[in-house]
Design an enzyme around this catalytic site. Structure first.
Site, PDB file in Angstrom:
ATOM      1  CE1 TYR A 157      46.606 -17.908   1.034  1.00 31.56           C
ATOM      2  CE2 TYR A 157      48.119 -17.152  -0.669  1.00 31.56           C
ATOM      3  CZ  TYR A 157      47.057 -17.944  -0.277  1.00 31.56           C
ATOM      4  OH  TYR A 157      46.461 -18.771  -1.194  1.00 31.56           O
ATOM      5  CB  SER A 182      47.420 -28.200  -2.952  1.00 33.62           C
ATOM      6  OG  SER A 182      47.382 -27.212  -1.962  1.00 33.62           O
ATOM      7  N   PRO A 183      49.343 -28.853  -6.119  1.00 36.71           N
ATOM      8  CG  PRO A 183      50.927 -28.128  -7.687  1.00 36.71           C
ATOM      9  CD  PRO A 183      50.066 -27.636  -6.557  1.00 36.71           C
ATOM     10  NE  ARG A 219      45.832 -28.725   1.439  1.00 33.34           N
ATOM     11  CZ  ARG A 219      45.606 -27.430   1.216  1.00 33.34           C
ATOM     12  NH1 ARG A 219      46.553 -26.559   1.489  1.00 33.34           N
ATOM     13  NH2 ARG A 219      44.457 -27.021   0.730  1.00 33.34           N
ATOM     14  N   GLY A 220      52.607 -31.068  -0.190  1.00 34.36           N
ATOM     15  CA  GLY A 220      53.924 -31.581   0.169  1.00 34.36           C
ATOM     16  C   GLY A 220      53.988 -33.089   0.329  1.00 34.36           C
ATOM     17  CG  PHE A 221      51.199 -37.166   0.671  1.00 35.10           C
ATOM     18  CD1 PHE A 221      51.314 -37.721   1.936  1.00 35.10           C
ATOM     19  CD2 PHE A 221      50.958 -38.014  -0.404  1.00 35.10           C
ATOM     20  CE1 PHE A 221      51.189 -39.091   2.123  1.00 35.10           C
ATOM     21  CE2 PHE A 221      50.829 -39.378  -0.230  1.00 35.10           C
ATOM     22  CZ  PHE A 221      50.942 -39.924   1.039  1.00 35.10           C
ATOM     23  CG  PHE A 222      52.250 -36.556  -4.379  1.00 36.30           C
ATOM     24  CD1 PHE A 222      52.147 -37.935  -4.404  1.00 36.30           C
ATOM     25  CD2 PHE A 222      51.089 -35.813  -4.433  1.00 36.30           C
ATOM     26  CE1 PHE A 222      50.916 -38.562  -4.500  1.00 36.30           C
ATOM     27  CE2 PHE A 222      49.847 -36.426  -4.536  1.00 36.30           C
ATOM     28  CZ  PHE A 222      49.759 -37.804  -4.567  1.00 36.30           C
TER      29      PHE A 222
END
Length: 346
Positions: free
Chosen positions: A65, A211-212, A215-218
Site C-alpha cells: 500500500y 471489501s465487505p 469496494r464502496g458500492f454498497f
C-alpha cells in the site's frame, strides 16, 4: 440508523491461538493507495485515533500500500502509547517494479519484508502477518516454514494467509497454525462460501473479510464511479464497467429498499450481513472519513432475522455481473503451489 456513540464494539477470537481483536476492523489501504491520491496524513492519523477510541482496534495494512507509505502512516499513528491498544496486521508478498506486479514467497524475501515492515511501522513485533498473495513457484510449506521462524524469534505473533485456496490453507496449517485467512466476502462476493469458509471453520481458522462493502458500492451505489478520483483503480475493475454497472445497479436498489425498511443505510445493511456470518468473522471496511467510520460501527446494531438474511441472499450474488478483479493479480483460484518435494534447498 444514525451511528450512535454508545455502540460498543465487541471483541472476538481469531483462530485457535488466543488472538483477540475488535469484531470490526479498519482497512487502511485507501488512506494511501489505489483509491486515488494519498489522503492528508494528519487527517488519517486523526481518523485512526478516533477508530481506536471507538473500539475499532484491529488495523489492517500491507507493504504494497503505497508502496510502503501506508505502513509508515500507521507507524506514526501508533506513537505515544497507542501501540498496546491495537491489533496490528500487515502483509508481504506483492512487489511492484517496472509497472509489473510480482509475488514472492521465498524465505529470504519473507524475512527481508518482515524486517522492513517492522522498521516502517516502528514496532518490535507484528501481531498478524499475512502472505498477501501466494507465490505459485514456492511450496507453501517453505514460506510458512520461514514465517514459523519469525514467530519463534518474536518478530511476529500470528500467521495469516490472504487469497489462498482450501488446499493451500490445509498445507500451510499443517506446518504452523494459521490464525486468519483474509478473503473478499460481501453480498456480491460469495464464492468463498463453497469450500474456503468451511475449511477455515474445520481447522479453527479465523476469517477476515476485506471489501465487505463491495469496494464502496454498497455505500454509494452506481454513482460511486462518477465520483472516483483520478488514479482510483476501481475505475478499471470489471464490476464498475458501464456494461456491468447497469445490472449491478439493480442489486443496490434492492439492498436499498430493505435498508429503508430496516431504518438503516445500505452500507450498514451490507456490513451487518457480514457480521451475521459468525463470531469468527471480522470484516475490515476501509474509510477515510470519520462520519463513515461511525456509520460502519452503527452496522453492529443492525439485527437481521433468518428471513431477512435469506431475502438478501436470494438476490445478492446471483445478480452480480463482472469479475471482482481484472487479469494480472492472482486470487485463491490460482494459489496452488508445487509439492514440497520439488523444492531445491539452498
Amino acid at each position: 440508523m444514525a451511528a450512535s456513540e454508545e455502540v460498543k464494539v465487541p471483541r472476538i477470537k481469531l483462530g485457535s491461538q488466543g488472538f483477540e481483536v475488535s469484531a470490526q476492523g479498519l482497512g487502511c489501504m485507501g488512506m494511501s493507495a489505489f483509491y486515488g491520491p494519498p489522503k492528508p496524513e494528519p487527517d488519517m492519523i486523526k481518523l485512526i485515533h478516533h477508530a481506536i477510541c471507538r473500539g475499532i482496534t484491529h488495523l489492517d495494512t500491507s507493504d504494497i500500500y503505497g508502496p510502503h507509505t501506508n505502513e509508515i502512516l500507521i507507524g506514526k499513528a501508533l506513537k505515544e502509547g497507542i501501540r498496546a491498544k491495537v491489533e496490528l496486521a500487515t502483509k508481504f508478498a506483492i512487489s511492484y517494479q517496472d509497472e509489473k506486479f510480482d509475488v514472492r514467497g521465498d524465505p529470504a524475501y519473507v524475512r527481508a519484508c518482515c524486517e522492513a515492515s517492522l522498521k516502517r511501522l516502528d514496532v518490535d513485533c507484528i501481531d498478524l502477518y499475512y502472505q498477501h498473495r501466494i507465490d505459485t513457484r514456492v511450496p507453501i510449506e517453505v514460506t510458512i516454514g520461514e514465517l514459523k521462524k519469525l514467530v519463534e524469534e518474536g518478530k511476529i505473533k500470528y500467521i495469516g494467509l490472504s487469497e489462498a485456496s482450501a488446499s493451500t490453507i490445509r498445507r500451510a496449517h499443517a506446518v504452523h497454525p494459521i490464525t486468519a485467512v483474509q478473503l473478499e466476502w460481501s453480498l456480491w462476493t460469495r464464492d468463498v462460501e463453497e469450500e474456503i469458509i468451511p475449511t477455515c471453520r474445520e481447522l479453527g481458522i479465523g476469517i477476515v473479510a476485506y471489501s465487505p462493502l463491495g469496494r464502496g458500492f454498497f455505500s454509494s451505489g452506481p454513482k460511486l464511479i462518477e465520483n472516483l478520483a483520478e488514479g482510483d483503480y476501481r475505475k478499471d475493475m470489471p464490476r464498475f464497467q458501464a456494461e456491468n454497472l447497469e445490472q449491478n445497479k439493480n442489486l443496490y436498489e434492492r439492498v436499498n429498499a430493505i435498508a429503508s425498511r430496516k431504518g438503516c443505510t445500505p452500507s450498514q445493511l451490507a456490513l451487518a450481513w457480514v457480521h451475521h456470518q459468525g463470531n469468527d468473522v471480522c470484516p475490515i471496511p476501509g474509510t477515510t472519513k470519520i462520519e463513515n467510520l461511525n456509520q460502519n460501527i452503527g452496522a453492529l446494531s443492525v439485527k437481521l432475522s433468518a428471513e431477512e438474511m435469506a431475502e438478501l441472499e436470494s438476490f445478492a450474488s446471483a445478480g452480480v455481473k463482472g469479475d471482482r478483479y481484472g487479469p494480472g493479480l492472482g486470487t485463491w483460484q490460482t494459489s496452488e503451489t508445487p509439492p514440497l518435494s520439488t523444492w531445491k534447498r539452498t
